[in-house]
Design a protein around this motif. Structure first.
Motif, PDB file in Angstrom:
ATOM      1  N   TYR A  65       0.828  -1.206   0.000  1.00 60.14           N
ATOM      2  CA  TYR A  65       0.000   0.000   0.000  1.00 60.14           C
ATOM      3  C   TYR A  65       0.864   1.259   0.000  1.00 60.14           C
ATOM      4  N   LYS A  66       1.960   1.199   0.742  1.00 58.03           N
ATOM      5  CA  LYS A  66       2.863   2.345   0.797  1.00 58.03           C
ATOM      6  C   LYS A  66       3.471   2.616  -0.584  1.00 58.03           C
ATOM      7  N   LEU A  67       3.926   1.564  -1.251  1.00 60.46           N
ATOM      8  CA  LEU A  67       4.494   1.734  -2.579  1.00 60.46           C
ATOM      9  C   LEU A  67       3.461   2.241  -3.579  1.00 60.46           C
ATOM     10  N   ALA A  68       2.207   1.813  -3.403  1.00 59.11           N
ATOM     11  CA  ALA A  68       1.149   2.273  -4.298  1.00 59.11           C
ATOM     12  C   ALA A  68       0.939   3.780  -4.164  1.00 59.11           C
ATOM     13  N   LEU A  69       0.962   4.286  -2.932  1.00 57.57           N
ATOM     14  CA  LEU A  69       0.819   5.724  -2.728  1.00 57.57           C
ATOM     15  C   LEU A  69       1.984   6.485  -3.352  1.00 57.57           C
ATOM     16  N   GLU A  70       3.186   5.958  -3.171  1.00 58.51           N
ATOM     17  CA  GLU A  70       4.361   6.620  -3.740  1.00 58.51           C
ATOM     18  C   GLU A  70       4.336   6.577  -5.268  1.00 58.51           C
ATOM     19  N   GLN A  71       3.851   5.449  -5.838  1.00 59.59           N
ATOM     20  CA  GLN A  71       3.761   5.354  -7.287  1.00 59.59           C
ATOM     21  C   GLN A  71       2.718   6.331  -7.827  1.00 59.59           C
ATOM     22  N   ARG A  72       1.626   6.478  -7.105  1.00 58.12           N
ATOM     23  CA  ARG A  72       0.601   7.424  -7.535  1.00 58.12           C
ATOM     24  C   ARG A  72       1.149   8.848  -7.552  1.00 58.12           C
ATOM     25  N   GLN A  73       1.998   9.152  -6.569  1.00 60.20           N
ATOM     26  CA  GLN A  73       2.610  10.475  -6.540  1.00 60.20           C
ATOM     27  C   GLN A  73       3.500  10.684  -7.767  1.00 60.20           C
ATOM     28  N   ARG A  74       4.280   9.670  -8.144  1.00 58.36           N
ATOM     29  CA  ARG A  74       5.128   9.784  -9.319  1.00 58.36           C
ATOM     30  C   ARG A  74       4.298   9.932 -10.592  1.00 58.36           C
ATOM     31  N   ASP A  75       3.189   9.185 -10.659  1.00 54.21           N
ATOM     32  CA  ASP A  75       2.322   9.268 -11.836  1.00 54.21           C
ATOM     33  C   ASP A  75       1.723  10.667 -11.968  1.00 54.21           C
ATOM     34  N   GLU A  76       1.295  11.233 -10.844  1.00 56.39           N
ATOM     35  CA  GLU A  76       0.722  12.576 -10.874  1.00 56.39           C
ATOM     36  C   GLU A  76       1.769  13.613 -11.271  1.00 56.39           C
ATOM     37  N   ALA A  77       3.012  13.416 -10.807  1.00 51.28           N
ATOM     38  CA  ALA A  77       4.090  14.331 -11.184  1.00 51.28           C
ATOM     39  C   ALA A  77       4.365  14.240 -12.681  1.00 51.28           C
ATOM     40  N   SER A  78       4.352  13.017 -13.237  1.00 56.73           N
ATOM     41  CA  SER A  78       4.588  12.835 -14.667  1.00 56.73           C
ATOM     42  C   SER A  78       3.481  13.478 -15.489  1.00 56.73           C
ATOM     43  N   GLU A  79       2.255  13.366 -14.994  1.00 55.33           N
ATOM     44  CA  GLU A  79       1.136  13.960 -15.711  1.00 55.33           C
ATOM     45  C   GLU A  79       1.214  15.483 -15.707  1.00 55.33           C
ATOM     46  N   ARG A  80       1.640  16.054 -14.583  1.00 53.88           N
ATOM     47  CA  ARG A  80       1.812  17.513 -14.548  1.00 53.88           C
ATOM     48  C   ARG A  80       2.905  17.953 -15.511  1.00 53.88           C
ATOM     49  N   THR A  81       3.981  17.160 -15.581  1.00 56.60           N
ATOM     50  CA  THR A  81       5.064  17.492 -16.501  1.00 56.60           C
ATOM     51  C   THR A  81       4.585  17.422 -17.948  1.00 56.60           C
ATOM     52  N   ARG A  82       3.807  16.396 -18.246  1.00 51.97           N
ATOM     53  CA  ARG A  82       3.288  16.234 -19.617  1.00 51.97           C
ATOM     54  C   ARG A  82       2.410  17.404 -20.029  1.00 51.97           C
ATOM     55  N   LYS A  83       1.616  17.906 -19.068  1.00 48.99           N
ATOM     56  CA  LYS A  83       0.703  19.008 -19.350  1.00 48.99           C
ATOM     57  C   LYS A  83       1.351  20.378 -19.167  1.00 48.99           C
ATOM     58  N   GLY A  84       2.584  20.392 -18.673  1.00 49.41           N
ATOM     59  CA  GLY A  84       3.248  21.662 -18.431  1.00 49.41           C
ATOM     60  C   GLY A  84       2.659  22.426 -17.260  1.00 49.41           C
ATOM     61  N   GLU A  85       2.125  21.697 -16.295  1.00 51.11           N
ATOM     62  CA  GLU A  85       1.488  22.319 -15.130  1.00 51.11           C
ATOM     63  C   GLU A  85       2.443  22.336 -13.948  1.00 51.11           C
ATOM     64  N   GLU A  86       2.201  23.257 -13.032  1.00 50.13           N
ATOM     65  CA  GLU A  86       3.005  23.384 -11.816  1.00 50.13           C
ATOM     66  C   GLU A  86       2.146  23.019 -10.609  1.00 50.13           C
ATOM     67  N   PHE A  87       2.730  22.320  -9.657  1.00 45.30           N
ATOM     68  CA  PHE A  87       1.974  21.997  -8.444  1.00 45.30           C
ATOM     69  C   PHE A  87       1.757  23.264  -7.617  1.00 45.30           C
ATOM     70  N   ILE A  88       0.520  23.480  -7.206  1.00 47.42           N
ATOM     71  CA  ILE A  88       0.175  24.636  -6.386  1.00 47.42           C
ATOM     72  C   ILE A  88      -0.355  24.140  -5.046  1.00 47.42           C
ATOM     73  N   PRO A  89       0.290  24.463  -3.922  1.00 48.54           N
ATOM     74  CA  PRO A  89      -0.225  24.044  -2.620  1.00 48.54           C
ATOM     75  C   PRO A  89      -1.623  24.606  -2.381  1.00 48.54           C
ATOM     76  N   ALA A  90      -2.398  23.905  -1.579  1.00 45.33           N
ATOM     77  CA  ALA A  90      -3.772  24.335  -1.301  1.00 45.33           C
ATOM     78  C   ALA A  90      -3.843  25.337  -0.161  1.00 45.33           C
ATOM     79  N   TYR A  91      -3.026  25.147   0.875  1.00 39.59           N
ATOM     80  CA  TYR A  91      -3.192  25.927   2.106  1.00 39.59           C
ATOM     81  C   TYR A  91      -2.117  26.995   2.317  1.00 39.59           C
ATOM     82  N   PHE A  92      -1.040  26.939   1.529  1.00 37.33           N
ATOM     83  CA  PHE A  92       0.041  27.904   1.676  1.00 37.33           C
ATOM     84  C   PHE A  92       0.432  28.448   0.305  1.00 37.33           C
ATOM     85  N   GLU A  93       0.845  29.702   0.291  1.00 33.93           N
ATOM     86  CA  GLU A  93       1.324  30.302  -0.946  1.00 33.93           C
ATOM     87  C   GLU A  93       2.552  29.538  -1.433  1.00 33.93           C
TER      88      GLU A  93
END
Length: 546
Positions: free
Chosen positions: A488-516
């Motif tokens: 389960y731990k590896l699955a969460l970490e893999q999901r994080q990598r997948d989301e990072a790859s998708e942001r890179t593909r779309k040219g998007e930047e991660f924006i925190p929700a609660y802090f600037e």
């Protein structure tokens, strides 16, 4: 989350624990079988230490430990500086600037109480966008008629000068709070309506809530409610979010509206193997802790607390303990008065687990003059402090030896693990002090315990909220199903990598929700969503309060 567990199971080899996004070559550590017990854990630790030798920064390496080596607690919940939220709230109690600095020094010694009374452990690595929030309802500290005496604590203490309602028995570790169920008792008080711009009313006392129940875990809840009774309490709220993955960085914010005080900062560490010790230092974004007083006697004051260097020892024996080195500098700026202070806590390398050398320097500015506190310690003391007067620029005083001994205003001594005491220096104080003034207790760390936090139940948490996010991993660890926990731990970490790859593909930047997103100065700013979350936590009620 019970109905969606299967799709979380990864197809990757569970013995290869690598983070593909990190800058260094991957490191894998095979999971030992459950029947190997503590010996198997020790074998994994030795293998890990060997592979980490020579690594510049362990905190930034491509590494993910097997779940069996982890404490069943999210990293964002574990790393905070509110082990004694009542002493944080008490910083703004006194009308005297000197006493407020004493309160900040006292808080500094208690902010990491978990390392004195609890075990050193490795929580889960935070994933990008993960967040955690909690609160404490604590009785305000009381004071004796003699201001030289330490405050009288109202909860989680074994000190002898307490009221009958205050605990005088052994207390559980804060670690229990992630495992404990709801309290069997809870104070019934009026539900409070709070905002960031108003002072808090008395709020209901609650016990730690948790996704899981284990034997004896209710003890933590019973202790919390025993200490509060029907007395008024101050609510302290805490929120934190993982704002960067490489390097791993989190932002945090805490507030006690009733005392017009808030705290914020950036958490990032750098770690390196040195011999048989893991040396932990602040990362480049970690500029320390920033405490602001927005009202009351200390209105306008800002206290900046830097972090020392820590060492995690006993790795090869599997019996971890913490040592502290270098220094902590506390600087006060702003405020309504003409007095301000600067403190330097200087640590000496420990020659053994039982002997720690610490010094403290406190500097006071008044009418354009500066006052410093500090001196070399004697071989029989673990901590020593002096406060001095001088017209020099005190910012350059970063060591106790820098402060002129003729300007000492007060002395401190003791050990960071137990009893710390202080007294005024008759020749350096602006107040009348007997020539033979005695030492007085600043804080006795052996007599106080970590105050458990209150966390909303899982059904009220968001998917990326720490306990909800790691629910499956925690459940499997508590049931000692380490193989499934690692999956389960590896699955969460893999999901994080997948989301990072998708942001890179779309040219998007991660924006925190609660802090600037800009945290380069080390002082994070809440977003509108962050302020909303804090206000929600301030209004949060006890599970059994209607």
């Amino acid at each position: 989350m019970a109905d969606n567990k299967d799709h979380l199971m990864p197809t990757v080899d569970p013995t290869v624990v690598a983070d593909e996004d990190a800058p260094d070559p991957p490191i894998s550590v095979p999971e030992e079988p459950v029947e190997a017990g503590e010996g198997g854990k020790l074998k994994m630790i030795v293998q890990l230490v060997k592979k980490c030798l020579g690594v510049k920064d362990i905190a930034a390496m491509r590494l993910s430990l097997p779940a069996s080596l982890l404490e069943p607690m999210p990293n964002l919940e574990y790393w905070h500086y509110l082990d004694r939220p009542d002493l944080f709230a008490a910083i703004n109690d006194s009308d005297d600037a000197f006493e407020r600095m004493l309160a900040v020094v006292r808080f500094t010694f208690t902010k990491d109480l978990k390392f004195i009374h609890g075990k050193v452990c490795k929580p889960y690595n935070s994933v990008l966008g993960e967040h955690f929030r909690a609160h404490w309802d604590v009785p305000p500290v009381r004071y004796s008629s003699d201001p030289r005496h330490p405050p009288i604590l109202g909860t989680h203490t074994t000190q002898s000068n307490t009221s009958p309602q205050i605990l005088t028995t052994a207390l559980p570790s804060e670690t229990l709070s992630v495992k404990s169920g709801r309290s069997e008792r809870s104070s019934k008080s009026t539900r409070s309506g709070l905002s960031l711009l108003s002072k808090a009313k008395a709020s209901p006392s609650t016990a730690p809530t948790s996704p899981h129940h284990v034997p004896d875990a209710d003890l933590a809840g019973r202790i919390s409610s025993l200490s509060l009774g029907d007395a008024d309490v101050h609510r302290v709220v805490y929120i934190t979010e993982q704002v960067s993955h490489h390097p791993p960085v989190s932002a945090y914010y805490a507030i006690c509206p009733a005392r017009s005080i808030e705290m914020r900062g950036i958490d990032q560490i750098s770690a390196k193997i040195s011999g048989t010790t893991v040396r932990v230092t602040p990362g480049s974004y970690n500029k320390g802790i920033f405490i602001n007083i927005n009202g009351g006697p200390g209105e306008g004051e800002e206290y900046h607390i830097t972090h020392p260097v820590a060492g995690v020892n006993g790795i090869l024996r599997g019996s971890f303990y913490v040592t502290v080195a270098d220094s902590t500098i506390i600087t006060c700026t702003g405020g309504k008065g003409e007095e301000s202070y600067r403190a330097v806590i200087e640590y000496k390398e420990e020659v053994s687990r039982l002997l720690d050398r610490r010094r403290l320097l406190l500097i006071w500015s008044h009418h354009g003059c500066s006052h410093g506190l500090g001196e070399p310690i004697s071989s029989s003391k673990a901590l020593s402090t002096r406060m001095t007067k001088t017209k020099r620029n005190t910012r350059k005083w970063t060591k106790v030896k820098h402060v002129p001994q003729s300007r000492v205003v007060a002395f401190f001594d003791g050990c960071w693990r137990n009893h710390i005491r202080w007294r005024r220096n008759p020749s350096g104080s602006d107040v009348s002090v007997p020539l033979t003034s005695e030492f007085h207790t600043l804080v006795d760390l052996e007599k106080i315990q970590v105050v458990p936090k209150v966390v909303r139940p899982l059904e009220k948490q968001f998917p990326n909220e720490s306990r909800k996010l790691w629910e499956n991993v925690t459940s499997k660890l508590l049931s000692k199903e380490y193989g499934d926990a690692t999956k389960y731990k590896l699955a969460l970490e893999q999901r994080q990598r997948d989301e990072a790859s998708e942001r890179t593909r779309k040219g998007e930047e991660f924006i925190p929700a609660y802090f600037e997103k800009d945290f380069s100065l080390g002082i994070p700013t809440l977003t509108e969503e962050g302020r909303k979350a804090v206000e929600e936590e301030l209004r949060e009620c006890s599970p059994d309060t209607i």
